[in-house]
Each structure stands twice: as structure tokens, then as C-alpha cells.
Design an enzyme around this catalytic site. Sequence first.
Site, PDB file in Angstrom:
ATOM      1  N   GLU A 183     -14.804  36.166  42.185  1.00 57.12           N
ATOM      2  CA  GLU A 183     -13.555  36.542  41.513  1.00 57.12           C
ATOM      3  C   GLU A 183     -12.347  35.853  42.143  1.00 57.12           C
ATOM      4  OE1 GLU A 183     -14.420  40.944  41.907  1.00 57.12           O
ATOM      5  OE2 GLU A 183     -12.709  40.969  40.564  1.00 57.12           O
ATOM      6  N   ASP A 204     -27.638  49.830  42.200  1.00 57.99           N
ATOM      7  CA  ASP A 204     -26.287  49.297  42.342  1.00 57.99           C
ATOM      8  C   ASP A 204     -25.590  49.334  40.980  1.00 57.99           C
ATOM      9  OD1 ASP A 204     -24.121  48.190  43.629  1.00 57.99           O
ATOM     10  OD2 ASP A 204     -24.860  46.134  43.499  1.00 57.99           O
ATOM     11  N   ARG A 237     -17.423  34.579  29.762  1.00 62.07           N
ATOM     12  CA  ARG A 237     -17.095  34.780  28.341  1.00 62.07           C
ATOM     13  C   ARG A 237     -15.587  34.972  28.209  1.00 62.07           C
ATOM     14  NH1 ARG A 237     -21.197  38.046  29.820  1.00 62.07           N
ATOM     15  NH2 ARG A 237     -19.651  39.639  30.261  1.00 62.07           N
ATOM     16  N   LYS A 245     -29.915  38.814  44.578  1.00 64.85           N
ATOM     17  CA  LYS A 245     -29.346  39.956  45.299  1.00 64.85           C
ATOM     18  C   LYS A 245     -30.315  40.535  46.319  1.00 64.85           C
ATOM     19  CE  LYS A 245     -25.724  40.753  42.410  1.00 64.85           C
ATOM     20  NZ  LYS A 245     -24.338  40.999  42.834  1.00 64.85           N
ATOM     21  N   TYR A 251     -21.729  48.972  38.663  1.00 67.24           N
ATOM     22  CA  TYR A 251     -20.806  47.882  38.290  1.00 67.24           C
ATOM     23  C   TYR A 251     -19.541  48.582  37.801  1.00 67.24           C
ATOM     24  CZ  TYR A 251     -20.114  43.185  36.070  1.00 67.24           C
ATOM     25  OH  TYR A 251     -19.699  41.926  35.697  1.00 67.24           O
ATOM     26  N   GLN A 277     -28.132  33.591  40.669  1.00 64.34           N
ATOM     27  CA  GLN A 277     -27.829  34.667  39.714  1.00 64.34           C
ATOM     28  C   GLN A 277     -27.560  34.115  38.316  1.00 64.34           C
ATOM     29  OE1 GLN A 277     -24.533  37.093  41.018  1.00 64.34           O
ATOM     30  NE2 GLN A 277     -24.671  38.518  39.309  1.00 64.34           N
ATOM     31  N   GLU A 307     -18.384  46.859  48.578  1.00 65.55           N
ATOM     32  CA  GLU A 307     -18.818  48.023  47.798  1.00 65.55           C
ATOM     33  C   GLU A 307     -18.826  49.293  48.647  1.00 65.55           C
ATOM     34  OE1 GLU A 307     -22.234  47.634  45.333  1.00 65.55           O
ATOM     35  OE2 GLU A 307     -21.932  45.492  44.981  1.00 65.55           O
ATOM     36  N   THR A 326     -18.954  46.009  43.100  1.00 60.96           N
ATOM     37  CA  THR A 326     -17.791  45.426  43.773  1.00 60.96           C
ATOM     38  C   THR A 326     -16.516  46.195  43.427  1.00 60.96           C
ATOM     39  OG1 THR A 326     -18.871  43.302  43.589  1.00 60.96           O
ATOM     40  CG2 THR A 326     -16.521  43.266  44.095  1.00 60.96           C
ATOM     41  N   TYR A 347     -30.216  35.595  35.549  1.00 61.58           N
ATOM     42  CA  TYR A 347     -29.842  36.961  35.198  1.00 61.58           C
ATOM     43  C   TYR A 347     -30.112  37.383  33.752  1.00 61.58           C
ATOM     44  CZ  TYR A 347     -25.365  36.375  32.690  1.00 61.58           C
ATOM     45  OH  TYR A 347     -24.398  36.106  31.768  1.00 61.58           O
ATOM     46  N   GLU A 349     -20.069  41.068  48.454  1.00 64.28           N
ATOM     47  CA  GLU A 349     -19.478  42.013  47.512  1.00 64.28           C
ATOM     48  C   GLU A 349     -19.060  43.251  48.288  1.00 64.28           C
ATOM     49  OE1 GLU A 349     -21.140  41.031  43.093  1.00 64.28           O
ATOM     50  OE2 GLU A 349     -22.301  42.496  44.199  1.00 64.28           O
ATOM     51  N   HIS A 401     -13.310  44.298  38.291  1.00 60.55           N
ATOM     52  CA  HIS A 401     -14.355  43.336  38.674  1.00 60.55           C
ATOM     53  C   HIS A 401     -15.121  42.876  37.428  1.00 60.55           C
ATOM     54  CE1 HIS A 401     -17.688  41.499  40.859  1.00 60.55           C
ATOM     55  NE2 HIS A 401     -18.535  42.298  40.246  1.00 60.55           N
ATOM     56  N   ARG A 449     -24.672  33.220  43.839  1.00 63.25           N
ATOM     57  CA  ARG A 449     -24.157  33.119  42.456  1.00 63.25           C
ATOM     58  C   ARG A 449     -24.881  32.077  41.611  1.00 63.25           C
ATOM     59  NH1 ARG A 449     -22.072  38.013  42.277  1.00 63.25           N
ATOM     60  NH2 ARG A 449     -20.330  38.301  43.712  1.00 63.25           N
ATOM     61  N   ASP A 481     -23.122  43.780  49.277  1.00 58.11           N
ATOM     62  CA  ASP A 481     -24.212  43.339  48.411  1.00 58.11           C
ATOM     63  C   ASP A 481     -24.157  41.809  48.325  1.00 58.11           C
ATOM     64  OD1 ASP A 481     -26.203  43.166  46.486  1.00 58.11           O
ATOM     65  OD2 ASP A 481     -24.843  43.609  44.831  1.00 58.11           O
ATOM     66  N   THR A 530     -28.909  43.280  51.846  1.00 56.64           N
ATOM     67  CA  THR A 530     -27.738  44.106  51.550  1.00 56.64           C
ATOM     68  C   THR A 530     -27.401  44.837  52.850  1.00 56.64           C
ATOM     69  OG1 THR A 530     -28.527  44.435  49.289  1.00 56.64           O
ATOM     70  CG2 THR A 530     -26.819  45.944  50.057  1.00 56.64           C
TER      71      THR A 530
HETATM   72 CA    CA Z   1     -23.201  44.498  43.527  1.00 61.01          CA
END
Ligand code: CA
Length: 444
Positions: free
Chosen positions: A388, A142, A158, A267, A144, A254, A215, A374, A258, A213, A149, A251, A247, A271
Site C-alpha cells: 500500500e 486471517d 482494479r 503467506k 481483511y 501472491q 495486524e 492489515t 491467489y 503486514e 487496506h 506479493r 503476516d 507469521t
Molecule cells: Ca494478512
Amino acid sequence: MKIILDETHDPKAQSWVESANAPNSDFPLQNLPFGVFRRRHAATHPSVGVAIGDHVLDLAALQTEKLFSDEITQQAAEACASSSLNALMSLGTASRQALRRRLHSILRDNATTAAREAVSRHLISQSDVEMLLPAAVGDYSDFYASIFHATNVGKLFRPDNPLLPNYKHIPIGYHGRASSLVATGTKIRRPSGQTRADDAPPKFGPTKSLDYELEVGFFVSAPNNLGEAIPIADAAGHLFGICLVNDWSARDIQAWEYQPLGPFLAKSFATTLSPWVVTMEALAPFRVPAFARPEGDPAPLPYLLDDTDQQHGGLDLSLEVSLLSAKMRDNNLPPAILGQSNFRDMYWTMSQMLTHHASNGCNLRPGDLLASGTVSGADKTARGCLLELTERGKYPVTLPTGEQRKFLEDSDEVILRGFCERPGFRRIGLGSCQGQILPANPNP
Ligand code: CA
């Protein structure tokens, strides 16, 4: 990559299968996506089929009709006598194109009576079949690839430095889990996992921030050998076609797990894939230039840069995600659209992702699945996940029933759709990718 337009893209061509001529059909004669189905209420094996209007043509059964005379079409047709698309995928582009042209001619309204009669014997209503996973997926990766996104999500974690320094140089990805890929309609059990709220001690329990997500997935056709890269100019020849991918993501799990190695159990619980694989041939009229990088962004390194890919590597594919809650279902309300985006806004092309994946000599095999990440756009209405859209739960969305959602609740159903449209061509669709949330296992 050559964009080939031929008689199979003729917008005026109609099918003798009447439902394929309806203007809103996802599966007109110009589409002809492949999938794997099983007849309901019958003890039959899974079979490879092609969608036409609201029917499926059983390609394994069609073999007996001797409709494929030349060797290359025959080879592709024989590869369809299988319970997955892997064999057809392994043949590469020329056989697939030949089969597409032949299917187009026998389904077109000027087909011979003999062809029509033969095909009619193997046409099944889509309401009489269950769709299965299209391929036996050996590996699933997968990416990104939406900079929108990546920026929106990065900002939540951040605020001053949303994009990490590698983003504009490397198609970022991770190795997903193939065993938990499921076909559309499969119910999704809310996963349990380890989370940590602020500075409290970690806990184990059902996720409180389950997300979707939106995708696009693309399947590998011809393989590369271990140790051999795929040059960017050859990448398109290793792509079979696309589907929709949800996907599902937890959260809170994650966020805690992560770092430093990336997504893992947040994840890998499920899926969902849409069942029909729309071939690269069917998509040809809708190819557009690669995403225009804003001034000041670095050019891709030479191994990811190809003139033809820059000119035609994008895809104008409209995408949509909607949600149906239990209350909406009880009130007979239609699903509410939560996001609408377009695949042309991806920072990296499919060929760039594939070439990058194989650039270290990693062998990609027929039926391997690569997903885009995504798909979000610049606009707030074009956000492809709840993380998001609600800014991590800060701004819940309101549904037509007045219910609010920060993340998914039990019984919520998520529906993805996608279609390509362009003046002068027939609209084609990807069908839908659906999944409904079941409560967490009480004894995880
Ligand atoms: Ca994904």
C-alpha cells in the site's frame, strides 16, 4: 458484552515492582498480560508468566506459595502450570478475571509483606528469559477487516472497482497456516516460489517483493461445539486477549497464485506474533464504538449486529510499524517509522469476525488465533504494509540513510508496536513483534 472497570484499572495504583511504575512501561500493574517464557542459560521447561514492568512473574512456580485461596482463582492458577496458555484460555472469563484481581493485589504497593516475599522469589528479569509462542495454536484464520487496506490494495488491481461486492456484508477472511507461526525475534527466511512477470513464462525463485503486514491477533478462550454458532451477543465471552501479528507476505507469489482460491504459499512461510497476550479485561478502558459506517453503507446482517458490540466493540489501539536496515544498524540509527494506524478504524469488530467465523457451525477452540488483516487508516501515513505504502513499488520509501525500499531487503528488521492510551487511565502496551529477513535458501 459487559465492560467491567474495577480496582485493577485504577490509574493511581502503583506496584512495588518499581519498573512497572515508569510512565512509558508497556507493562504497568494495570496491564498484566500473560505469556510463555523459558529462562536463558538454564535447562528449564517453558512456563506461563505474567509481565510486570521489566520482569516476568513465573506463575507455575508461584503455585508453591499458596497465595490463591478461593476455588476459582486456584483453578486459573493451576491452569498456568503449563507450557502454553491453552488451559487458561479454555477456562473462560470469570477465572481469568479472578486471577487478574489476585495478581493485581499481590503486586500492588500495599500488598502484604508475606505476599511480597513470596512473589519476589519467582520474579525474573525479562532480559533473562526467552519468550515463546503464547499458545499451541490449532488453527489460525486471517481476516481483511480494514476497509482502507482493502480499498488501497483493491485499487492497485482494479482501479475502477476496488472493493468487491461482498466486502461490506461479510468479514472476509482465509484459513492461514498455524505451523509456521513464530515468536518474536525469529529470523525469517526469504521464501522462494512461483511467480510470473507480465506475460512471460512462470519462474521459480526467491520472492522479489517481500512485505510485512501490521495486524492485531486475538485468541479464542471458551470453545463452541461443532455445529453450534456463537451468537454475536456472546462473542466477547469467547475472546481471551490480543497480540501483534506480522503476516509476512510475498506479493509476487501472491499475485500469481491467489485466484481463484486466495492466499496460499505467499503467506504460509511465516507469521510472527508478539509474545504477551493483553487480556480483554486490561483493554476494557479503551473500548470505543464500532467503526461508524459512512452513510449509504449497508447495515450488518442481524447475526452480526448487537447494540452493545456497536457501542463498545471497537478498540482504541495505536499501532506502529518501523524498519531497521543493516546500514541503519551499522550507523546506530533508530528504526524508521513507516506507518502509524489505529485499530478503531477497522470495518468489523473482533466479535463480528469471531461470530462470522463460527456462524456455519465451525468449532473454534481455546488457543485458536484470529487475526484482523492489515490495519490501515484513511491517511497515507497510516498504511500497514509496503504494498500500500509504495503502491506496489511505484513510490519507494526513503530511509534516513538515503536507502530506498519498494519491498523488504535481506537483513531488514521489521518492528511492530501497539499501545492504548486514554486520559484518566494508565497507558498499557503490547510490547513488540520483531523479525529480521535472512537471504533466500540458495538451493530451494
Ligand atoms: Ca494478512
